[in-house]
Write a protein that holds these residues in place. Structure first.
Motif, PDB file in Angstrom:
ATOM      1  N   ARG A 158      39.066  37.556  48.840  1.00  0.00           N
ATOM      2  CA  ARG A 158      38.848  36.168  48.429  1.00  0.00           C
ATOM      3  C   ARG A 158      37.383  35.874  48.110  1.00  0.00           C
ATOM      4  O   ARG A 158      37.051  35.249  47.092  1.00  0.00           O
ATOM      5  CB  ARG A 158      39.345  35.225  49.535  1.00  0.00           C
ATOM      6  CG  ARG A 158      39.077  33.754  49.273  1.00  0.00           C
ATOM      7  CD  ARG A 158      39.571  32.902  50.445  1.00  0.00           C
ATOM      8  NE  ARG A 158      39.152  31.508  50.316  1.00  0.00           N
ATOM      9  CZ  ARG A 158      39.811  30.593  49.632  1.00  0.00           C
ATOM     10  NH1 ARG A 158      40.932  30.917  49.025  1.00  0.00           N
ATOM     11  NH2 ARG A 158      39.377  29.342  49.568  1.00  0.00           N
ATOM     12  N   HIS A 159      36.471  36.315  48.968  1.00  0.00           N
ATOM     13  CA  HIS A 159      35.073  35.930  48.804  1.00  0.00           C
ATOM     14  C   HIS A 159      34.458  36.516  47.532  1.00  0.00           C
ATOM     15  O   HIS A 159      33.789  35.798  46.769  1.00  0.00           O
ATOM     16  CB  HIS A 159      34.263  36.357  50.040  1.00  0.00           C
ATOM     17  CG  HIS A 159      34.679  35.660  51.279  1.00  0.00           C
ATOM     18  ND1 HIS A 159      35.572  36.194  52.173  1.00  0.00           N
ATOM     19  CD2 HIS A 159      34.337  34.441  51.782  1.00  0.00           C
ATOM     20  CE1 HIS A 159      35.758  35.358  53.176  1.00  0.00           C
ATOM     21  NE2 HIS A 159      35.035  34.282  52.963  1.00  0.00           N
ATOM     22  N   ARG A 160      34.670  37.784  47.274  1.00  0.00           N
ATOM     23  CA  ARG A 160      34.100  38.399  46.077  1.00  0.00           C
ATOM     24  C   ARG A 160      34.766  37.844  44.818  1.00  0.00           C
ATOM     25  O   ARG A 160      34.088  37.637  43.797  1.00  0.00           O
ATOM     26  CB  ARG A 160      34.257  39.927  46.142  1.00  0.00           C
ATOM     27  CG  ARG A 160      33.714  40.677  44.932  1.00  0.00           C
ATOM     28  CD  ARG A 160      32.253  40.385  44.679  1.00  0.00           C
ATOM     29  NE  ARG A 160      31.699  41.239  43.622  1.00  0.00           N
ATOM     30  CZ  ARG A 160      30.705  40.879  42.805  1.00  0.00           C
ATOM     31  NH1 ARG A 160      30.134  39.678  42.940  1.00  0.00           N
ATOM     32  NH2 ARG A 160      30.267  41.709  41.883  1.00  0.00           N
ATOM     33  N   THR A 161      36.058  37.566  44.893  1.00  0.00           N
ATOM     34  CA  THR A 161      36.744  36.995  43.739  1.00  0.00           C
ATOM     35  C   THR A 161      36.156  35.642  43.377  1.00  0.00           C
ATOM     36  O   THR A 161      35.850  35.360  42.204  1.00  0.00           O
ATOM     37  CB  THR A 161      38.249  36.853  44.023  1.00  0.00           C
ATOM     38  OG1 THR A 161      38.815  38.145  44.231  1.00  0.00           O
ATOM     39  CG2 THR A 161      38.965  36.172  42.870  1.00  0.00           C
ATOM     40  N   LEU A 162      35.978  34.775  44.368  1.00  0.00           N
ATOM     41  CA  LEU A 162      35.408  33.462  44.086  1.00  0.00           C
ATOM     42  C   LEU A 162      33.941  33.558  43.683  1.00  0.00           C
ATOM     43  O   LEU A 162      33.460  32.750  42.874  1.00  0.00           O
ATOM     44  CB  LEU A 162      35.584  32.540  45.296  1.00  0.00           C
ATOM     45  CG  LEU A 162      37.024  32.071  45.521  1.00  0.00           C
ATOM     46  CD1 LEU A 162      37.138  31.254  46.797  1.00  0.00           C
ATOM     47  CD2 LEU A 162      37.532  31.263  44.331  1.00  0.00           C
ATOM     48  N   LEU A 164      32.697  35.918  41.802  1.00  0.00           N
ATOM     49  CA  LEU A 164      32.728  36.243  40.369  1.00  0.00           C
ATOM     50  C   LEU A 164      33.150  35.028  39.541  1.00  0.00           C
ATOM     51  O   LEU A 164      32.627  34.801  38.446  1.00  0.00           O
ATOM     52  CB  LEU A 164      33.689  37.407  40.122  1.00  0.00           C
ATOM     53  CG  LEU A 164      33.227  38.778  40.619  1.00  0.00           C
ATOM     54  CD1 LEU A 164      34.345  39.805  40.471  1.00  0.00           C
ATOM     55  CD2 LEU A 164      31.989  39.241  39.869  1.00  0.00           C
ATOM     56  N   ILE A 165      34.097  34.245  40.058  1.00  0.00           N
ATOM     57  CA  ILE A 165      34.567  33.075  39.324  1.00  0.00           C
ATOM     58  C   ILE A 165      33.489  31.995  39.261  1.00  0.00           C
ATOM     59  O   ILE A 165      33.197  31.440  38.196  1.00  0.00           O
ATOM     60  CB  ILE A 165      35.857  32.527  39.964  1.00  0.00           C
ATOM     61  CG1 ILE A 165      37.022  33.505  39.734  1.00  0.00           C
ATOM     62  CG2 ILE A 165      36.204  31.149  39.405  1.00  0.00           C
ATOM     63  CD1 ILE A 165      38.276  33.150  40.492  1.00  0.00           C
ATOM     64  N   TYR A 166      32.883  31.702  40.404  1.00  0.00           N
ATOM     65  CA  TYR A 166      31.873  30.640  40.430  1.00  0.00           C
ATOM     66  C   TYR A 166      30.630  31.016  39.633  1.00  0.00           C
ATOM     67  O   TYR A 166      30.047  30.186  38.945  1.00  0.00           O
ATOM     68  CB  TYR A 166      31.461  30.338  41.871  1.00  0.00           C
ATOM     69  CG  TYR A 166      32.526  29.721  42.743  1.00  0.00           C
ATOM     70  CD1 TYR A 166      33.693  29.180  42.212  1.00  0.00           C
ATOM     71  CD2 TYR A 166      32.366  29.662  44.129  1.00  0.00           C
ATOM     72  CE1 TYR A 166      34.668  28.624  43.028  1.00  0.00           C
ATOM     73  CE2 TYR A 166      33.327  29.097  44.954  1.00  0.00           C
ATOM     74  CZ  TYR A 166      34.475  28.580  44.398  1.00  0.00           C
ATOM     75  OH  TYR A 166      35.442  28.023  45.210  1.00  0.00           O
ATOM     76  N   SER A 167      30.218  32.279  39.738  1.00  0.00           N
ATOM     77  CA  SER A 167      28.972  32.706  39.082  1.00  0.00           C
ATOM     78  C   SER A 167      29.153  33.019  37.605  1.00  0.00           C
ATOM     79  O   SER A 167      28.206  32.955  36.828  1.00  0.00           O
ATOM     80  CB  SER A 167      28.404  33.936  39.795  1.00  0.00           C
ATOM     81  OG  SER A 167      29.252  35.069  39.583  1.00  0.00           O
ATOM     82  N   GLY A 168      30.381  33.380  37.217  1.00  0.00           N
ATOM     83  CA  GLY A 168      30.597  33.815  35.842  1.00  0.00           C
ATOM     84  C   GLY A 168      29.996  35.177  35.555  1.00  0.00           C
ATOM     85  O   GLY A 168      29.875  35.585  34.394  1.00  0.00           O
ATOM     86  N   GLU A 169      29.644  35.916  36.625  1.00  0.00           N
ATOM     87  CA  GLU A 169      29.024  37.238  36.461  1.00  0.00           C
ATOM     88  C   GLU A 169      29.978  38.198  35.758  1.00  0.00           C
ATOM     89  O   GLU A 169      31.166  38.259  36.075  1.00  0.00           O
ATOM     90  CB  GLU A 169      28.672  37.810  37.838  1.00  0.00           C
ATOM     91  CG  GLU A 169      28.129  39.235  37.807  1.00  0.00           C
ATOM     92  CD  GLU A 169      28.005  39.842  39.200  1.00  0.00           C
ATOM     93  OE1 GLU A 169      27.579  41.009  39.288  1.00  0.00           O
ATOM     94  OE2 GLU A 169      28.341  39.154  40.187  1.00  0.00           O
ATOM     95  N   LEU A 170      29.441  38.940  34.801  1.00  0.00           N
ATOM     96  CA  LEU A 170      30.198  40.000  34.148  1.00  0.00           C
ATOM     97  C   LEU A 170      29.750  41.329  34.736  1.00  0.00           C
ATOM     98  O   LEU A 170      28.555  41.627  34.776  1.00  0.00           O
ATOM     99  CB  LEU A 170      29.972  39.987  32.634  1.00  0.00           C
ATOM    100  CG  LEU A 170      30.379  38.706  31.907  1.00  0.00           C
ATOM    101  CD1 LEU A 170      30.161  38.869  30.407  1.00  0.00           C
ATOM    102  CD2 LEU A 170      31.819  38.331  32.198  1.00  0.00           C
TER     103      LEU A 170
END
Length: 268
Positions: A158-162, A164-170
């Protein structure tokens, strides 16, 4: 086969089908017409797989990117019919995932949104080391879609997924493999040849055995089978396979110390 118009180009040779997203000028992003054509291409492959003509599929994109997602150029956000697009996308992803043959995606450059969904609907994804995967939807006021939430959560938590979603990191292909999203990244210049070779090899393999493995993995994931229940399903699958020509050929080739020649047929 009927002519497929739009982005996808379809070829079949020696049991290996290729669907090529061929709009490199827009990084193979897909509008609803492209997606409709892609669904027709997948349906055609499904029909050929049922007849035994197709025994493996390679999905790839031309140019710098695999697929940058939905093509929203010229779309008026106040009049956007997202419901129709997403409904169609759900059918495409489900039908691609359900193909009864091994499926491979060769991912280079951008693999975002719809592109990510298409890749993860395949059985095996090989990435260029410099591929770009992620969820840049925050800048659009939208959320990760195309099955991304379940896929990322199962592999990253959950934490890493969010994050990536919040940061928009590619993240790169190399990093995606390091983090456990995918199994293998290769140098960009080797990607297409590497993935084609893997898909071509699968096209000569025991197709029914591969299909049983796909079904078993789906059952374990979707039905939350216990180890004992999974073992029972495996035993039933092995018994079914023992009645196929490829099973007999595998035994004979082993006994005769030669390479097997599989046909993929259900029965003689």
């Amino acid at each position: 086969m009927p002519e497929i118009t739009g982005v996808p180009v379809v070829t079949v040779s020696d049991g290996l089908a290729e669907i090529v997203l061929d709009a490199p000028h827009k990084l193979n992003s897909l509008d609803i017409d492209d997606l409709t054509a892609l669904r027709a291409a997948v349906a055609d492959i499904a029909s050929r797989a049922a007849s035994g003509e197709v025994r493996s599929l390679l999905l790839r994109g031309e140019g710098r990117g695999f697929c940058a997602g939905r093509d929203v150029s010229g779309t008026d956000p106040d009049k956007d019919d997202a419901t129709s697009y997403l409904d169609l996308l759900g059918h495409v992803l489900g039908e691609l995932s359900d193909l009864p043959v091994p499926t491979f995606a060769a991912v280079q450059g951008a693999c975002l949104g719809v592109g990510l969904g298409l890749a993860i609907a395949c059985d095996v994804i090989y990435l260029a080391e410099n591929a770009k995967i992620g969820s840049p939807f925050a800048d659009l006021g939208a959320t990760l879609d195309s099955g991304g939430h379940a896929f990322f959560l199962a592999r990253l938590g959950r934490h890493r997924t969010l994050d990536l979603i919040y940061s928009g990191e590619l993240i790169s292909g190399t990093q995606a493999v390091t983090e456990g999203l995918f199994s293998r990244a290769v140098p960009a210049e080797e990607l297409q040849e590497f993935t084609h070779a893997a898909a071509a090899k699968a096209a000569t393999g025991p197709t029914q055995a591969f299909l049983e493995s796909k079904r078993l993995l789906d059952a374990v994931a979707e039905e939350h089978l216990s180890p004992g229940e999974a073992l029972a399903r495996e035993s039933a699958a092995q018994i079914r396979l023992s009645r196929t020509p490829d099973y007999a050929e595998g035994f004979r080739s082993f006994q005769e110390k030669r390479r097997p020649v599989f046909t993929g047929k259900v029965s003689s």
